[in-house]
Design a protein around this motif. Structure first.
Motif, short mmCIF file in Angstrom:
data_model
loop_
_atom_site.label_atom_id
_atom_site.label_comp_id
_atom_site.label_asym_id
_atom_site.label_seq_id
_atom_site.Cartn_x
_atom_site.Cartn_y
_atom_site.Cartn_z
N GLU A 42 0.84 -1.21 0.00
CA GLU A 42 0.00 0.00 0.00
C GLU A 42 0.87 1.25 0.00
O GLU A 42 0.49 2.28 -0.58
N ALA A 43 2.03 1.21 0.65
CA ALA A 43 2.94 2.36 0.62
C ALA A 43 3.41 2.62 -0.80
O ALA A 43 3.52 3.78 -1.24
N ALA A 44 3.69 1.55 -1.56
CA ALA A 44 4.09 1.73 -2.95
C ALA A 44 2.95 2.28 -3.78
O ALA A 44 3.16 3.13 -4.67
N ALA A 45 1.72 1.82 -3.52
CA ALA A 45 0.57 2.34 -4.24
C ALA A 45 0.37 3.83 -3.95
O ALA A 45 0.02 4.62 -4.84
N GLN A 46 0.60 4.24 -2.71
CA GLN A 46 0.48 5.66 -2.37
C GLN A 46 1.55 6.49 -3.06
O GLN A 46 1.29 7.60 -3.54
N ALA A 47 2.77 5.96 -3.12
CA ALA A 47 3.84 6.69 -3.81
C ALA A 47 3.52 6.85 -5.29
O ALA A 47 3.73 7.92 -5.87
N ARG A 48 3.00 5.80 -5.91
CA ARG A 48 2.65 5.87 -7.33
C ARG A 48 1.51 6.87 -7.56
O ARG A 48 1.47 7.54 -8.60
N ALA A 49 0.60 6.97 -6.60
CA ALA A 49 -0.53 7.88 -6.75
C ALA A 49 -0.10 9.34 -6.82
O ALA A 49 -0.84 10.19 -7.31
N GLY A 50 1.11 9.65 -6.34
CA GLY A 50 1.58 11.03 -6.38
C GLY A 50 1.76 11.56 -7.80
O GLY A 50 1.81 12.78 -7.99
N GLY A 51 1.85 10.70 -8.80
CA GLY A 51 1.99 11.17 -10.17
C GLY A 51 0.71 11.13 -10.97
O GLY A 51 0.73 11.41 -12.17
N ARG A 52 -0.40 10.79 -10.32
CA ARG A 52 -1.67 10.66 -11.03
C ARG A 52 -2.52 11.91 -10.82
O ARG A 52 -2.25 12.75 -9.96
N VAL A 53 -3.57 11.99 -11.62
CA VAL A 53 -4.46 13.14 -11.56
C VAL A 53 -5.12 13.20 -10.19
O VAL A 53 -5.44 12.18 -9.58
N ASN A 54 -5.30 14.41 -9.70
CA ASN A 54 -5.92 14.63 -8.40
C ASN A 54 -7.12 15.54 -8.58
O ASN A 54 -7.00 16.64 -9.14
N VAL A 55 -8.27 15.09 -8.16
CA VAL A 55 -9.52 15.84 -8.32
C VAL A 55 -10.08 16.14 -6.95
O VAL A 55 -10.27 15.24 -6.13
N THR A 56 -10.32 17.42 -6.68
CA THR A 56 -10.89 17.84 -5.40
C THR A 56 -12.08 18.75 -5.64
O THR A 56 -12.12 19.52 -6.62
N GLY A 57 -13.05 18.66 -4.78
CA GLY A 57 -14.22 19.53 -4.84
C GLY A 57 -14.39 20.28 -3.54
O GLY A 57 -14.01 19.80 -2.47
N GLN A 58 -14.94 21.49 -3.64
CA GLN A 58 -15.12 22.31 -2.45
C GLN A 58 -16.45 23.05 -2.55
O GLN A 58 -16.77 23.65 -3.58
#
Length: 465
Positions: A59-75
């Motif tokens: 899971e730590a590796a999956a989190q590190a990989r997620a740092g280069g993916r698109v990030n979508v936030t709503g407010q």
């Protein structure tokens, strides 16, 4: 050392044939050493914990990989305001904001952090092998200890029976004036000592049974004789060469050194510019005397240049470099530990085998001496004490041989452990559908949503077994 040697020779352990060694021969229904090893492996909480550690690393590796993916936030913002120019006028502004960020360049932080985390998955798997070999060695030692103590109890019980008969005979001879009261009391004292030895051996057996329960997870049944001592390298240098190639702690140290190198690169990446592709959609509504709505959207690049951070980024780089140096030094430490472990096991094996050869001669000689002393005592050439001493020498020789035979087995498995070969795979043990975490990361590396609730124990607050 060729791999074929290891697999070919050690595959013979998978048979785990039962040959009588120390103690009585087992029956078909008796529990084999292989049974104990399999049960220890399948029920070990330490192995289960290390499997969870592998999942954590995944899971730590999956989190590190997620740092280069698109990030979508709503407010969403909703407020209630009063208008200072009117006592009964209220304003209800609200807004909806959607932001999409796609990192384009992170100075290599994502790539290097991901690679480091993936390396640590392999390191956790090596740690699992380390735990596995410790579990199997403890189980094998416990199995052999129980059999040794059973044999020692059998010998001690038989000695008590023999000495009881000798005491009765001494009393009878005393009644007819053939021996003195001193002879009778010497036999009585030796019987008391034999009973004390029997009690001590029975206590040691109970302790060994407790150790068996801890190592295997259940009470020992009727234990079959262990298999022949496994084939081992012909020289200590050969064993060291195999250990340096297969030892899991050494392999984990090498993997950690690789991961630490990528940590350094990731830390250096924090000093470089960061480029993101950003898109934003915003809608604002205001309810006052009338409804007012505003919408806008934007897309563009954002370049972030870290000019000065109070020295934090440079400190992070130096910290990562120091950790890499630490990991490199740990490789040398582990290599020395491996050589020492092999040397210790090899010495123990040589000593045990030498003791077995000497013990076999001692048992034979002590038995012949006892028979001679016993015959001489019948014609008055020897005293009762001479007979008792000769019998004690036979008992001590047999007990020593039993212990030496156990020590040879333990040293052999200790050598396999030191070489990194005391594993389920190399022993050819049938563990059925034992769980494995080897492919866990592949199942989560591209999982974007959701989590696994299949294991209800994860959410339990009751941690007690």
């Amino acid at each position: 050392m060729k791999r074929g040697y290891t697999l070919h020779r050690l595959a013979r352990l998978g048979c785990l044939a039962a040959l009588p060694v120390f103690g009585a021969s087992g029956t078909v229904s008796a529990e084999s050493l292989a049974d104990a090893l399999v049960d220890a492996y399948l029920t070990s909480p330490e192995i289960a914990a290390q499997r969870a550690t592998i999942r954590v690393a995944g899971e730590a590796a999956a989190q590190a990989r997620a740092g280069g993916r698109v990030n979508v936030t709503g407010q969403v913002d909703i407020e209630l305001q009063t208008n200072a120019s009117s006592d009964d006028a209220f304003t209800i502004p609200n807004s909806l904001n959607l932001t999409i960020v796609q990192p384009l360049y992170t100075g290599g932080q994502v790539e290097n952090a991901t690679t480091a985390a993936e390396r640590r998955i392999s390191g956790a798997e090596s740690d699992l092998v380390d735990v596995e070999r410790d579990i199997l060695f403890n189980a094998a030692s416990a199995f052999l200890d129980v059999r040794r103590d059973i044999s020692l109890v059998r010998v001690a019980r038989n000695n008590v029976k023999v000495l009881s008969n000798q005491l009765d005979a001494a009393n009878e001879r005393f009644e007819v004036g053939e021996v003195t009261r001193t002879d009778v009391e010497q036999a009585r004292a030796r019987l008391a000592a034999a009973r004390s030895t029997l009690a001590a051996n029975q206590g040691a057996l109970e302790n060994s049974r407790d150790a068996f329960r801890r190592a295997v997870g259940r009470d020992p049944g009727k234990l079959a004789p262990p298999p022949p001592v496994p084939d081992l390298p012909k020289s200590e240098d050969e064993a060291v060469a195999i250990a340096l190639q297969n030892d899991p702690t050494l392999r984990a140290a090498r993997i950690e050194r690789e991961a630490a190198g990528f940590d350094v690169k990731a830390a250096i990446g924090s000093l470089l510019p960061q480029v993101d592709l950003r898109g934003e959609v915003n809608q604002s509504n205001t309810v006052f005397d009338e409804f007012d709505e505003t919408r806008n959207a934007s897309v563009g690049l954002r370049v972030t240049i870290p000019f000065y951070s109070g020295g934090a980024n440079y400190a992070a780089v130096r910290q990562a470099q120091a950790a890499a140096d630490n990991a490199a030094a740990d490789i040398l430490t582990q290599a020395r530990d491996v050589k020492q472990a092999v040397g210790l096991a090899w010495a123990n094996l040589r000593v045990a085998r030498a003791q077995i050869r000497a013990g076999q001669l001692e048992v034979k000689a002590a038995q012949l001496a006892f028979e001679g002393v016993e015959e001489e005592a019948k014609v008055g050439a020897r005293t009762t004490l001479d007979v008792l001493d000769a019998e004690q020498e036979v008992l001590d020789a047999r007990a020593g041989l039993i212990t030496s035979q156990r020590d040879e087995y333990v040293a052999a498995y200790q050598l396999l452990q030191a070489m990194g070969l005391l594993t389920v795979e190399h022993l050819g043990l049938d563990t059925g559908n034992a769980p494995t975490e080897a492919d866990y990361y592949e199942t989560v590396r591209n999982r974007y949503f959701g989590y696994d609730q299949s294991d209800d124990t994860v959410w339990s607050l009751d941690w007690r077994p």
